[in-house]
Design a protein around this motif. Structure first.
Motif, PDB file in Angstrom:
ATOM      1  N   LEU A 542     -16.122  11.141   6.591  1.00  0.00           N
ATOM      2  CA  LEU A 542     -16.316  10.833   5.177  1.00  0.00           C
ATOM      3  C   LEU A 542     -14.992  10.884   4.427  1.00  0.00           C
ATOM      4  N   THR A 543     -14.170  11.875   4.763  1.00  0.00           N
ATOM      5  CA  THR A 543     -12.849  11.958   4.136  1.00  0.00           C
ATOM      6  C   THR A 543     -12.001  10.747   4.487  1.00  0.00           C
ATOM      7  N   ALA A 544     -12.024  10.357   5.756  1.00  0.00           N
ATOM      8  CA  ALA A 544     -11.245   9.195   6.170  1.00  0.00           C
ATOM      9  C   ALA A 544     -11.746   7.915   5.504  1.00  0.00           C
ATOM     10  N   ALA A 545     -13.048   7.814   5.292  1.00  0.00           N
ATOM     11  CA  ALA A 545     -13.592   6.617   4.649  1.00  0.00           C
ATOM     12  C   ALA A 545     -13.136   6.519   3.199  1.00  0.00           C
ATOM     13  N   ILE A 546     -13.056   7.652   2.502  1.00  0.00           N
ATOM     14  CA  ILE A 546     -12.579   7.635   1.119  1.00  0.00           C
ATOM     15  C   ILE A 546     -11.123   7.188   1.064  1.00  0.00           C
ATOM     16  N   VAL A 547     -10.299   7.733   1.961  1.00  0.00           N
ATOM     17  CA  VAL A 547      -8.882   7.353   1.990  1.00  0.00           C
ATOM     18  C   VAL A 547      -8.735   5.873   2.340  1.00  0.00           C
ATOM     19  N   ALA A 548      -9.538   5.393   3.288  1.00  0.00           N
ATOM     20  CA  ALA A 548      -9.460   3.983   3.676  1.00  0.00           C
ATOM     21  C   ALA A 548      -9.875   3.070   2.534  1.00  0.00           C
ATOM     22  N   LEU A 549     -10.865   3.503   1.739  1.00  0.00           N
ATOM     23  CA  LEU A 549     -11.302   2.692   0.605  1.00  0.00           C
ATOM     24  C   LEU A 549     -10.202   2.604  -0.459  1.00  0.00           C
ATOM     25  N   VAL A 550      -9.522   3.714  -0.709  1.00  0.00           N
ATOM     26  CA  VAL A 550      -8.414   3.692  -1.668  1.00  0.00           C
ATOM     27  C   VAL A 550      -7.261   2.854  -1.143  1.00  0.00           C
ATOM     28  N   ASP A 551      -6.958   3.027   0.145  1.00  0.00           N
ATOM     29  CA  ASP A 551      -5.851   2.282   0.744  1.00  0.00           C
ATOM     30  C   ASP A 551      -6.125   0.783   0.739  1.00  0.00           C
ATOM     31  N   GLN A 552      -7.375   0.410   1.007  1.00  0.00           N
ATOM     32  CA  GLN A 552      -7.728  -1.012   1.019  1.00  0.00           C
ATOM     33  C   GLN A 552      -7.541  -1.631  -0.365  1.00  0.00           C
ATOM     34  N   GLY A 553      -7.958  -0.922  -1.418  1.00  0.00           N
ATOM     35  CA  GLY A 553      -7.772  -1.445  -2.760  1.00  0.00           C
ATOM     36  C   GLY A 553      -6.309  -1.565  -3.143  1.00  0.00           C
ATOM     37  N   CYS A 554      -5.499  -0.598  -2.717  1.00  0.00           N
ATOM     38  CA  CYS A 554      -4.058  -0.659  -3.012  1.00  0.00           C
ATOM     39  C   CYS A 554      -3.393  -1.831  -2.294  1.00  0.00           C
ATOM     40  N   LYS A 555      -3.765  -2.058  -1.054  1.00  0.00           N
ATOM     41  CA  LYS A 555      -3.162  -3.163  -0.301  1.00  0.00           C
ATOM     42  C   LYS A 555      -3.555  -4.511  -0.900  1.00  0.00           C
ATOM     43  N   ARG A 556      -4.794  -4.638  -1.335  1.00  0.00           N
ATOM     44  CA  ARG A 556      -5.216  -5.899  -1.960  1.00  0.00           C
ATOM     45  C   ARG A 556      -4.443  -6.143  -3.259  1.00  0.00           C
ATOM     46  N   ALA A 557      -4.196  -5.077  -3.992  1.00  0.00           N
ATOM     47  CA  ALA A 557      -3.405  -5.229  -5.214  1.00  0.00           C
ATOM     48  C   ALA A 557      -1.957  -5.585  -4.893  1.00  0.00           C
ATOM     49  N   ASP A 558      -1.401  -4.994  -3.809  1.00  0.00           N
ATOM     50  CA  ASP A 558      -0.030  -5.315  -3.420  1.00  0.00           C
ATOM     51  C   ASP A 558       0.110  -6.773  -3.009  1.00  0.00           C
ATOM     52  N   GLU A 559      -0.945  -7.302  -2.375  1.00  0.00           N
ATOM     53  CA  GLU A 559      -0.899  -8.690  -1.916  1.00  0.00           C
ATOM     54  C   GLU A 559      -1.268  -9.677  -3.016  1.00  0.00           C
ATOM     55  N   GLY A 560      -1.638  -9.177  -4.201  1.00  0.00           N
ATOM     56  CA  GLY A 560      -1.953 -10.050  -5.319  1.00  0.00           C
ATOM     57  C   GLY A 560      -3.310 -10.698  -5.245  1.00  0.00           C
ATOM     58  N   GLU A 561      -4.278 -10.075  -4.518  1.00  0.00           N
ATOM     59  CA  GLU A 561      -5.606 -10.668  -4.379  1.00  0.00           C
ATOM     60  C   GLU A 561      -6.489 -10.365  -5.585  1.00  0.00           C
ATOM     61  N   THR A 562      -6.090  -9.439  -6.424  1.00  0.00           N
ATOM     62  CA  THR A 562      -6.899  -9.120  -7.597  1.00  0.00           C
ATOM     63  C   THR A 562      -6.271  -9.722  -8.836  1.00  0.00           C
ATOM     64  N   GLU A 563      -7.102 -10.086  -9.790  1.00  0.00           N
ATOM     65  CA  GLU A 563      -6.609 -10.630 -11.044  1.00  0.00           C
ATOM     66  C   GLU A 563      -6.061  -9.501 -11.915  1.00  0.00           C
ATOM     67  N   ASN A 564      -4.907  -9.781 -12.545  1.00  0.00           N
ATOM     68  CA  ASN A 564      -4.257  -8.791 -13.397  1.00  0.00           C
ATOM     69  C   ASN A 564      -4.048  -7.491 -12.616  1.00  0.00           C
ATOM     70  N   ALA A 565      -3.198  -7.564 -11.612  1.00  0.00           N
ATOM     71  CA  ALA A 565      -3.038  -6.480 -10.657  1.00  0.00           C
ATOM     72  C   ALA A 565      -2.598  -5.179 -11.297  1.00  0.00           C
ATOM     73  N   GLU A 566      -1.885  -5.241 -12.418  1.00  0.00           N
ATOM     74  CA  GLU A 566      -1.420  -4.001 -13.019  1.00  0.00           C
ATOM     75  C   GLU A 566      -2.583  -3.160 -13.556  1.00  0.00           C
ATOM     76  N   LYS A 567      -3.572  -3.823 -14.199  1.00  0.00           N
ATOM     77  CA  LYS A 567      -4.707  -3.085 -14.752  1.00  0.00           C
ATOM     78  C   LYS A 567      -5.764  -2.791 -13.703  1.00  0.00           C
ATOM     79  N   CYS A 568      -5.826  -3.615 -12.652  1.00  0.00           N
ATOM     80  CA  CYS A 568      -6.858  -3.442 -11.625  1.00  0.00           C
ATOM     81  C   CYS A 568      -6.247  -2.879 -10.348  1.00  0.00           C
ATOM     82  N   TYR A 569      -5.178  -2.146 -10.458  1.00  0.00           N
ATOM     83  CA  TYR A 569      -4.475  -1.737  -9.254  1.00  0.00           C
ATOM     84  C   TYR A 569      -5.251  -0.631  -8.541  1.00  0.00           C
TER      85      TYR A 569
END
Length: 633
Positions: A542-569
């Motif tokens: 469960l701990t690893a899943a939480i970290v993976a979920l945060v890491d996945q969102g950060c990587k998507r923001a780094d790659e520019g897949e989210t709109e307005n990456a600064e506010k949705c980072y």
């Protein structure tokens, strides 16, 4: 004219109709003429206006014979359909004949069903008040009747405040001032404050309430809501002997399970469970089989189930075998409701004051009056034997669990200490022969992780309690110093345990201990209690899943897949509720403070992106991580 050929089935039907006509020559022709219009009126394909005209036509045909027809099954169904599909004119035509005979109809097998429909479909408040005036003054007598009690239960729902108070005062045997119903402790507790405990007036009222309640529970008619309120008032002022007698009466055939649909009824059932003998608790467990999911999902009934799990620990094996499989199977349905979420959170936390109502949390514990009533129920000698049997059964249950799951000596000792010192809910959550509720909850959290973290309702507490429990069971709700002093030493040594020889782990444990100023020996116990949970792969997943979920969102923001990456980072870091819930986990969960735990893993994800995260909601998580690391370095 040749005879018409009929099948045997048609011949039987005609013979049955002839017998009915001979038995009821006055009502049968009327019903026969109305049946065709009745079937057309209640057809879903018939329009609303057409149904209203048919109801008016039928009511005019039944004029002068409604009271007689109400005592028959078909006649009662026709009148109820007319009330449902007709307008106020139809209601007035029916009430003109029946309203003065409501007291008689309330005791009829078929006629009592008409009274609630008249209350429900009346569009004029004056008509409801006329019906209530016919019922007032007969509340206790109707509650003693199997059909009349159903009418009173429905009438209490439609009554106004003054009518409800009048119905309650009928149990006291004499009129009382309405001010006693507006006090902080209304009813009998307030009367005791006004007249005094030993006064003649108060004693007369208590005897009146007792005798009227006795006539009701002897007939097992405990479903009406007004009975729950009177029982709740009586329980608050009764002596241990009276309380024992009352609880023994409503525990007969588990009658208190009929009272779980209201808050007052659930409190009375909780009191009955606290006083009941182990045999009654075992019987109540069997009665709940097949309805555990609906009980756990109800706002009031869930309190009764919690009380049964808490005070029925003598039947722990039986509880797990009877209730646990059904609870695990219907876990998704339970957690879909807010009441089910509060039930599971209370079970995980072991703290009744955290998620339950204040009155329920205080009433859940065994007080001196309940203990005295239980002694009266069991008898002094039987009570001593019961306590010895309880301790012996608890030790045997732990030994069987250790043999079944091949636990090591240290782990077995830890489990034994947990079961002997912690809340009985811990034993119910642990592994049993029919499944593991804690593992099922962790699996649910893994499957619904994102929705739980980003939830703004009670669902967020479920994930928090599962992670918090990973740091030492239900005792983790207490400060670390208290948990360290509660857990007994097993090896007799001082300082850090051999399994915590890592210098970083010892330093982190000492830092946690320093924040609560425990003794030197307590630091090693804290580290052992915190690190033992991480040996379990379930919480680690469960701990690893939480970290993976945060890491996945950060990587998507780094790659520019989210709109307005600064506010949705950062995925959940950009969510308003997600960032706050994650911050709560970082600051409050003991498992997050373990070296290599959730905090350290989250820090490795957010540290390279600190500047970007500061511009989003994730800055709260970042500040919490930096604060925790600053304390323990």
């Amino acid at each position: 004219m040749p005879e018409v050929l009929m099948t045997p089935r048609q011949k039987k039907k005609i013979a049955r109709l002839k017998r009915r006509e001979a038995r009821r020559p006055d009502t049968f022709p009327v019903i026969r003429d109305c049946v065709k219009n009745w079937e057309l009126m209640r057809d879903s394909r018939t329009g609303k206006k057409e149904s209203c005209l048919l109801a008016l036509k039928i009511s005019s045909e039944l004029t002068g014979k409604m009271l007689t027809l109400s005592s028959t099954r078909t006649g009662s169904a026709i009148i109820q359909s007319c009330l449902k599909h007709g307008d106020q004119e139809v209601w007035n035509a029916i009430a003109k004949e029946l309203i003065k005979r409501i007291r008689v109809m309330a005791r009829g097998r078929y006629s009592h069903q008409i009274v609630p429909k008249m209350l429900k479909y009346c569009r004029d408040k004056g008509g409801v008040r006329k019906m209530m005036r016919q019922l007032l003054g007969r509340t206790p007598s109707l509650l003693r009747h199997v059909y009349g009690s159903r009418v009173i239960d429905e009438a209490y729902f439609y009554a106004n405040i003054r009518e409800k108070r009048t119905m309650m005062s009928e149990f006291y045997g004499e009129p009382v001032d309405e001010a006693i119903f507006t006090a902080k402790n209304p009813g009998l507790p307030r009367l005791r404050e006004i007249f005094g405990k030993n006064s003649t007036e108060y004693g007369r009222m208590c005897r009146s309430v007792y005798f009227k309640l006795t006539e009701i529970w002897e007939k097992a008619l405990l479903s009406p809501f007004i009975v729950h309120k009177i029982l709740w008032e009586y329980i608050q002022v009764s002596s241990p002997e009276e309380l024992s007698e009352l609880c023994a009466a409503i525990s007969r055939s588990c009658l208190f399970l009929k009272m779980m649909h209201s808050t007052e009824g659930a409190l009375v059932a909780t009191q009955a469970i606290k006083v009941a003998s182990p045999v009654k608790l075992r019987q109540a467990t069997l009665e709940l089989r097949g309805q555990v999911v609906s009980v756990a999902s109800h706002h009031a009934a869930s309190m009764v189930l919690l009380a049964l799990l808490k005070h029925g620990s003598i039947n722990e094996r039986h509880l797990r075998r009877a209730l646990l499989p059904e609870m695990i199977k219907g876990l998704d349905e339970i957690l879909d409701s807010a009441a089910g979420q509060r039930f599971m959170c209370t079970l995980l936390s072991g703290n009744t004051t955290r998620y339950l109502q204040p009155i329920a949390s205080s009433f859940m514990e065994m007080d001196a009056r309940s203990a005295a009533a239980r002694n009266v129920e069991l008898g002094h000698e039987e009570r001593l034997h019961y306590e010895e049997k309880e301790q012996e059964g608890l030790v045997n249950a732990v030994d069987d669990m250790a043999d079944k799951f091949a636990m090591g000596n240290s782990d077995s000792d830890e489990r034994r200490a947990c079961m002997s010192t912690s809340d009985p809910w811990d034993a119910f959550l642990m592994k049993g022969a029919k499944g593991d509720l804690e593992a099922a909850l962790i699996s649910y959290c893994l499957d619904n992780l994102r929705s739980l973290i980003c939830s703004g309702t009670d669902a967020r507490n479920l994930l928090f309690e599962v992670l918090r429990r990973g740091g030492g069971g239900s005792n983790s709700t207490k400060p670390c110093s208290e948990r360290a002093q509660q857990q007994p030493r097993q090896d007799g040594h001082h300082g850090v345990q051999p399994e915590c020889e890592d210098e970083g782990a010892a330093a982190a444990a000492a830092a946690v201990a320093a924040t609560h100023t425990p003794t030197k020996d307590a630091a090693g116990v804290i580290q052992k209690s915190l690190s033992s949970s991480m040996r379990q792969p379930r919480h680690r997943d469960l701990t690893a899943a939480i970290v993976a979920l945060v890491d996945q969102g950060c990587k998507r923001a780094d790659e520019g897949e989210t709109e307005n990456a600064e506010k949705c980072y950062g995925g959940i870091l950009s969510d308003y509720y997600g960032s706050r819930n994650l911050r709560r986990i970082v600051l409050s969960c003991p498992s997050s403070l373990i070296p290599g735990g959730l905090n350290d893993q989250l820090w490795t994800v957010v540290q390279p992106r600190k500047d970007k995260i500061r511009s989003s909601y994730g800055r709260r998580v970042l500040e919490a991580l930096m604060s925790v690391r600053g304390k323990h370095t």
